[in-house]
Design a protein around this motif. Structure first.
Motif, short mmCIF file in Angstrom:
data_model
loop_
_atom_site.label_atom_id
_atom_site.label_comp_id
_atom_site.label_asym_id
_atom_site.label_seq_id
_atom_site.Cartn_x
_atom_site.Cartn_y
_atom_site.Cartn_z
N ASN A 266 0.79 -1.24 0.00
CA ASN A 266 0.00 0.00 0.00
C ASN A 266 0.82 1.29 0.00
O ASN A 266 0.38 2.31 0.47
CB ASN A 266 -0.95 0.02 1.20
CG ASN A 266 -2.20 0.83 0.90
OD1 ASN A 266 -2.86 0.57 -0.10
ND2 ASN A 266 -2.51 1.81 1.71
N GLY B 147 -5.44 4.12 11.42
CA GLY B 147 -6.39 3.45 10.54
C GLY B 147 -5.94 3.36 9.10
O GLY B 147 -6.58 2.64 8.31
N ASP B 148 -4.86 4.06 8.73
CA ASP B 148 -4.35 3.93 7.36
C ASP B 148 -3.84 2.51 7.13
O ASP B 148 -3.29 1.87 8.03
CB ASP B 148 -3.21 4.93 7.11
CG ASP B 148 -3.72 6.36 6.97
OD1 ASP B 148 -4.95 6.52 6.92
OD2 ASP B 148 -2.89 7.28 6.92
N ILE B 149 -4.02 2.02 5.91
CA ILE B 149 -3.61 0.65 5.59
C ILE B 149 -2.10 0.57 5.47
O ILE B 149 -1.48 1.35 4.76
CB ILE B 149 -4.29 0.18 4.28
CG1 ILE B 149 -5.81 0.17 4.44
CG2 ILE B 149 -3.80 -1.20 3.88
CD1 ILE B 149 -6.56 -0.17 3.17
N LYS C 178 -1.63 -5.63 3.09
CA LYS C 178 -2.76 -6.57 2.98
C LYS C 178 -2.23 -7.99 2.80
O LYS C 178 -1.21 -8.21 2.15
CB LYS C 178 -3.66 -6.20 1.80
CG LYS C 178 -4.38 -4.86 1.94
CD LYS C 178 -5.28 -4.58 0.75
CE LYS C 178 -6.00 -3.25 0.88
NZ LYS C 178 -6.86 -2.98 -0.30
N VAL D 30 -6.33 -7.08 6.42
CA VAL D 30 -5.95 -5.69 6.14
C VAL D 30 -5.36 -5.13 7.43
O VAL D 30 -6.08 -4.91 8.41
CB VAL D 30 -7.16 -4.85 5.68
CG1 VAL D 30 -6.73 -3.42 5.42
CG2 VAL D 30 -7.78 -5.47 4.44
N ARG E 199 -3.74 -2.27 9.65
CA ARG E 199 -3.82 -0.81 9.67
C ARG E 199 -2.92 -0.23 10.75
O ARG E 199 -2.51 -0.93 11.69
CB ARG E 199 -5.26 -0.36 9.89
CG ARG E 199 -6.23 -0.88 8.83
CD ARG E 199 -7.66 -0.44 9.11
NE ARG E 199 -8.59 -0.97 8.11
CZ ARG E 199 -8.86 -0.37 6.96
NH1 ARG E 199 -8.28 0.79 6.67
NH2 ARG E 199 -9.71 -0.90 6.10
#
Length: 377
Positions: free
Chosen positions: A78, A89-91, A94, A220, A222
Motif C-alpha cells: 500500500n 487506521g491507514d492501511i 494486505k 488488512v 492498519r
C-alpha cells in the motif's frame, strides 16, 4: 568541565598578573595556584551538589512491532514509505484474503443450515404437543372403559374376553401416551436449547461466522495510531506470520518528546519534580532548550532481582546503579527535525545556591559550542 574552569581561572590570573604587574615569585605563584585549586574545587563541589548535570541522557519513545493476527501471503504494501507520517487506521499492508473469504462463505452457509434446522425443530415441536394431547384423551377414554368392564366383571358374570380386550387397549393407549411424552420432551429440549434467547445451533454458527469475519478483516493491517513505519522492508509475496518474534515491521507512535537521564545517586538529595532544566543536543551545537523534571523513577534496574533458577553472585552488584529521571521539554524544537532517540546533555537548576547556577549555565553552553568540534577520519 574541570579543565574549562581551570583554563578560565588561569586566564584571569594571567590577566591580573599582567595588568597589575604582580611579580612572579615563590609566594605569588603558589598562592595563585593554591587559591585556584581551592576555589575551583569548592565551586565544583557546591555546583554539582546543588545543580546536577548528566551527559547520559536521551529521548525515549515507544514503538510497536507489527505482527498480523492471521498468517498469509502479503499481496500489497500500500505504498507506505519509511519514516513518513501515517494516520491511525491507514492501511499498512494486505494479506491474501482468499482462504479467509472461503471460511466466511462456509460459515454463512452453516448459519443458514442452523436457522433451517431450528425451523424444522419448531415444526416438529408443535405437532408433538398436539399428539400428546390426543394420546392423553385416548388413554383416558380407554382407562374409563377398562375400569367399567373391571367393575362389571366383579359384580356379575361377564365374558372375560371382552375385559381382556379393554385391558389390552388401555395398555396400548398408555404406551402411546408415554411415547408421545418422550417425543415431546426430546423436541422440547432440542427446541428450547438457547443462550441469550437464541438457539444454540444458530448462536454457534454465528460465533464461528464472526470469528471467520474477524480473520478476514485482519487481512488488512492498519496503523494502530498516528506515527510512522521505520525501515519498511516488507514486499508483496513475503509470508506474514503470527509469531511474536517475527514482526514484519516496526511502527513508531507519534508522541510527546520525553527525555530520560541517568544521574548519580547523590543528585537525588536535591532533585525534585518541577525543577527547571536546560537541554543541549550534540546535533544542535550552540543552542540550549528549556525543560523541567517530569518524574523520578522509584526503582533502579541495575539491582533488580527476579525469582528464577539463577544464583546471583557478588559481581551482579558491582555495577553502580544510577537513578533515572524523566524530563519534559518545554521549548519547541520542531524546526530542527530531530529523530526520536536523540542524545542530550541535561542540567537541572534547583532552588539551592541559585547564584551558582550561572556557572552551570556557562559550562553547559561551552559544552554546546564544543559540539562543533569533532574529528572523523
Amino acid at each position: 568541565m574541570e579543565l574549562l574552569l581551570i583554563l578560565i581561572y588561569s586566564s584571569i590570573c594571567i590577566f591580573i598578573f599582567k595588568v597589575f604587574h604582580i611579580p612572579s615569585n615563590k609566594w605569588t605563584v603558589p598562592t595563585a595556584i593554591l587559591g585556584g585549586v581551592v576555589m575551583v574545587a569548592s565551586m565544583l563541589l557546591l555546583m554539582n551538589y546543588n545543580h546536577p548535570y548528566t551527559k547520559y541522557a536521551s529521548q525515549y519513545y515507544v514503538s510497536t512491532p507489527i505482527i498480523p493476527n492471521v498468517k498469509g501471503r502479503v499481496i500489497e504494501v500500500n505504498g507506505v514509505k519509511p519514516n513518513e507520517l501515517v494516520k491511525q487506521g491507514d492501511i499498512l499492508f494486505k494479506i491474501d484474503p482468499t482462504p479467509f473469504q472461503a471460511a466466511v462463505d462456509q460459515y454463512k452457509a452453516a448459519l443458514s443450515d442452523a436457522e433451517n434446522s431450528v425451523a424444522i425443530l419448531e415444526a416438529d415441536y408443535k405437532p408433538s404437543q398436539a399428539r400428546l394431547s390426543q394420546s392423553q384423551l385416548i388413554m383416558d377414554q380407554k382407562r374409563k372403559e377398562y375400569e367399567r368392564y373391571r367393575k362389571l366383571l366383579e359384580s356379575k358374570p361377564t365374558p372375560a374376553s371382552n375385559f381382556e380386550v379393554k385391558e389390552r387397549e388401555y395398555t396400548v393407549s398408555k404406551a402411546d401416551y408415554e411415547a408421545s411424552q418422550a417425543d415431546l420432551k426430546k423436541y422440547e429440549l432440542q427446541y428450547n436449547s438457547r443462550i441469550h434467547g437464541e438457539h444454540t445451533k444458530v448462536a454457534q454458527a454465528k460465533a464461528m461466522l464472526e470469528q471467520a469475519q474477524y480473520n478476514l478483516d485482519e487481512t488488512v493491517v492498519r496503523a494502530p495510531t498516528n506515527g510512522f513505519v521505520v525501515q519498511n522492508l516488507l514486499k508483496p509475496g513475503m509470508m506474514a506470520n503470527t509469531l511474536p518474534f517475527r514482526p514484519v515491521m516496526t511502527f513508531t507512535h507519534q508522541q510527546d518528546r520525553l527525555f530520560i537521564g541517568a544521574f548519580r545517586q547523590n543528585s537525588l538529595l536535591r532533585l525534585k519534580i518541577g525543577d527547571p532544566a536546560e537541554f543541549v543536543f550534540p546535533s544542535i551545537p550552540g543552542e540550549t532548550f528549556q525543560g523541567e523534571v517530569f518524574s523520578i523513577l522509584p526503582a533502579m534496574g541495575e539491582n533488580e532481582l527476579q525469582a528464577n533458577g539463577t544464583l546471583y553472585v557478588g559481581k551482579h552488584f558491582q555495577t553502580e546503579a544510577m537513578p533515572l529521571v524523566i524530563f519534559k521539554l518545554n521549548s519547541d524544537i520542531s524546526e530542527h527535525n530531530l529523530p526520536y532517540g536523540a542524545n542530550v546533555e541535561i542540567a537541572v537548576y534547583t532552588e539551592h545556591l541559585h547564584h551558582l547556577s550561572t556557572m552551570r549555565k556557562i559550562l553547559l553552553r561551552m559544552n554546546s559550542w564544543k559540539n562543533y568540534l569533532y574529528l572523523d577520519h
